[in-house]
Enzyme design. Sequence first.
Site, mmCIF file in Angstrom:
data_model
loop_
_atom_site.group_PDB
_atom_site.id
_atom_site.type_symbol
_atom_site.label_atom_id
_atom_site.label_comp_id
_atom_site.label_asym_id
_atom_site.label_seq_id
_atom_site.Cartn_x
_atom_site.Cartn_y
_atom_site.Cartn_z
ATOM 1 N N TYR A 275 0.694 -1.046 -0.049
ATOM 2 C CA TYR A 275 0.097 -0.106 0.069
ATOM 3 C C TYR A 275 0.797 1.334 -0.031
ATOM 4 O O TYR A 275 1.733 1.467 0.882
ATOM 5 C CB TYR A 275 -1.064 -0.153 1.251
ATOM 6 C CG TYR A 275 -2.005 0.927 1.267
ATOM 7 C CD1 TYR A 275 -2.061 1.901 0.121
ATOM 8 C CD2 TYR A 275 -3.118 0.972 2.304
ATOM 9 C CE1 TYR A 275 -3.154 3.003 0.179
ATOM 10 C CE2 TYR A 275 -3.953 1.763 2.359
ATOM 11 C CZ TYR A 275 -3.910 2.872 1.441
ATOM 12 O OH TYR A 275 -5.295 3.779 1.591
ATOM 13 N N CYS A 276 0.794 2.028 -0.879
ATOM 14 C CA CYS A 276 1.316 3.460 -1.185
ATOM 15 C C CYS A 276 3.149 3.171 -1.100
ATOM 16 O O CYS A 276 3.410 2.450 -1.771
ATOM 17 C CB CYS A 276 1.082 4.441 -0.083
ATOM 18 S SG CYS A 276 1.374 6.058 -0.307
ATOM 19 N N ILE A 277 3.590 3.695 -0.128
ATOM 20 C CA ILE A 277 5.069 3.564 -0.042
ATOM 21 C C ILE A 277 5.407 2.408 0.370
ATOM 22 O O ILE A 277 6.684 1.492 -0.045
ATOM 23 C CB ILE A 277 5.692 4.632 0.923
ATOM 24 C CG1 ILE A 277 7.280 4.792 0.925
ATOM 25 C CG2 ILE A 277 5.353 4.203 2.367
ATOM 26 C CD1 ILE A 277 7.738 5.857 1.785
ATOM 27 N N GLY B 179 4.032 -0.118 -1.036
ATOM 28 C CA GLY B 179 4.132 -0.802 -2.486
ATOM 29 C C GLY B 179 5.231 -0.689 -3.164
ATOM 30 O O GLY B 179 5.743 -1.318 -3.746
ATOM 31 N N PHE C 70 -1.532 -1.155 -3.904
ATOM 32 C CA PHE C 70 -2.559 -0.103 -3.788
ATOM 33 C C PHE C 70 -1.685 1.318 -3.915
ATOM 34 O O PHE C 70 -0.993 1.475 -3.286
ATOM 35 C CB PHE C 70 -3.248 -0.266 -2.442
ATOM 36 C CG PHE C 70 -3.882 -1.655 -2.449
ATOM 37 C CD1 PHE C 70 -4.278 -2.268 -3.273
ATOM 38 C CD2 PHE C 70 -4.134 -2.038 -0.951
ATOM 39 C CE1 PHE C 70 -5.011 -3.554 -2.865
ATOM 40 C CE2 PHE C 70 -4.822 -3.089 -0.662
ATOM 41 C CZ PHE C 70 -5.371 -3.961 -1.847
#
Length: 591
Positions: free
Chosen positions: A328-330, A332, A356
């Site tokens: 998710y985000c960073i 990811g 994500f």
Amino acid sequence: MQPQDWTKLVEQTFKIPSLNGQSNQPDPWMLMIDQLWEANPYSKLLPLDPAEIMHSMQQLWTSMFSDPSRVWANYTDYLQQYNQLMVATMLKMWGQPTGPAVEPEKGDKRFNSPDWQQNIAYDALKQTYLLGATTLLKSAGSLKGLDDKQKRRITFYLRQFLDSISPTNFFFTNPQVIHETIKSGGKNLVDGLNNLLRDVKTGQIKMTDTDAFKPGVNLAITPGQVIHRSRLVEIIQYKPTTEKVYSIPVLFLPPWINKYYCLDMQPENSLIKFLVDKGFTVFVISWKNPDAQMEDIGLEGYLEMGPLTAIKVIKEITGTDKINTVGYCIGGTLLSMTVPYLNAIGDDTVNCTTFFVTLQDFEEVGDTSVYIDEQYVTFIEGQMMARGYLDSKEMASMFNVLRANDLIWSNVINNYMLGKEPPAFDLLYWNADGTRMARTAHSFYLHNTYLENNLVKPGKIILKGVPIDLGKITQDVYAVGTQQDHIVPWKSAWRITKLAGGKKRFIVGSSGHIAGIINTPSKMRGYWTNEASAETAEDWFNKAQPQQGSWWFDWAEWLKARAGEQVSPPPMGSKTNPPICAAPGTYVLER
């Protein structure tokens, strides 16, 4: 006088940087503006930069003088629309309603109060403001002599200014505040002053009822156990709720700049609970809130103590040789480095992977590019050198400005003008529950992503002696972008479909960076899919089909096809990695 002579004259008059990028000497007016703003108690709460706003206004003024014909064209358009507005207002006064000359942008909630539509004077004020704002933003978007980054910067700070002077932000031009003052006999103003003093003391605008939630009590309550702890992470295993589970477990890598329980809010909007109830065995990394003593931990430390350790622990507990990973985000972005790293060393544990709202290609990062440049990174590196970490308030302020009307000005009106306490909202509570960033890792991350965009350059980033190449991601990929994301533009999230080597499925969810991911089945926000390949993000979306409901179901079906057979649930922990404490653990509670 030639256009270039106009430009030179205005630059010399106002002592501002010229359009070719060369700077004049520091402007004492700018220094004075900064000093006056720092003396204002609001400066502790509102992450505005008046000097940058003034600078952007001056650059806009200079550019306009360099092309008088365009200035006249914009002014003519403005006068024409303003005359239409005045005619419409007069007709309303005579009892002949007409349609508005200008309307708020989609999603702009500032003028939702009935008075802004029903009261002729307020309706005229609203439309006059919107017309002026639209004209200025249009002028900024068509500036000549500037590159795209300079235009974005000017437009960004101009929008900050225009948002700040909205009539909704002032007592006598906000009908809702006037009604409340009359109704309460001025009590709202007394309560608002008390709220302002409280927030000035804490240095942060209160955006939600912070007493209404607590992780482990009414947030992050999906049953589970911490089965591993290091100086950087706690690894949580969730208790199964089905008699059979899929044999391949799921590992979540949440962002380390936030706490993991965004994925496990209340039961009705917990993505982790959703997966557990679907028969998946779920593990999640809970990052520690680092302090100055952890400043030496670099990105290799996050890689080693985070996903690499989690993979070893999960394999030991479950006996599996495959794991499905989610970033998710960073988190990811770290996963984008982890998967090719493992593939390069011959470790094929990762079965499939999901991203994500994740950036791999940092060429286009939206409005965050206004902040994250060489000057900004140098500034925050100085702060991190002094403290050993970056305070979470620094990043929170930056992200809040990206949605100033929703996250700043709406709270100014509610807290200080209406004198009300903010409502209880779990996502805003999580948003305010930030984490610090370890100096070494954060500095490495900023330089290699936002500044140099090295992740898309094969072999440019080397971790633990292994060159990272996104083309070595040969596993199936599911990626999610969100339509209104101000942090990870969906078109940039789509780029993984061109960078990774395996089969890819990309979807776009509605809403923004957080609400678009926590897209609970009850919200029915919808999403877009496209089964065909596309050369550009625009081509992908033009052929995409809108879907009803939450994309969670689409993703769950995709995961099921890659989750192995149905088997008996694995034990909670093992002799090597026994349960330490109940979820949500201890790291998530650290302030």
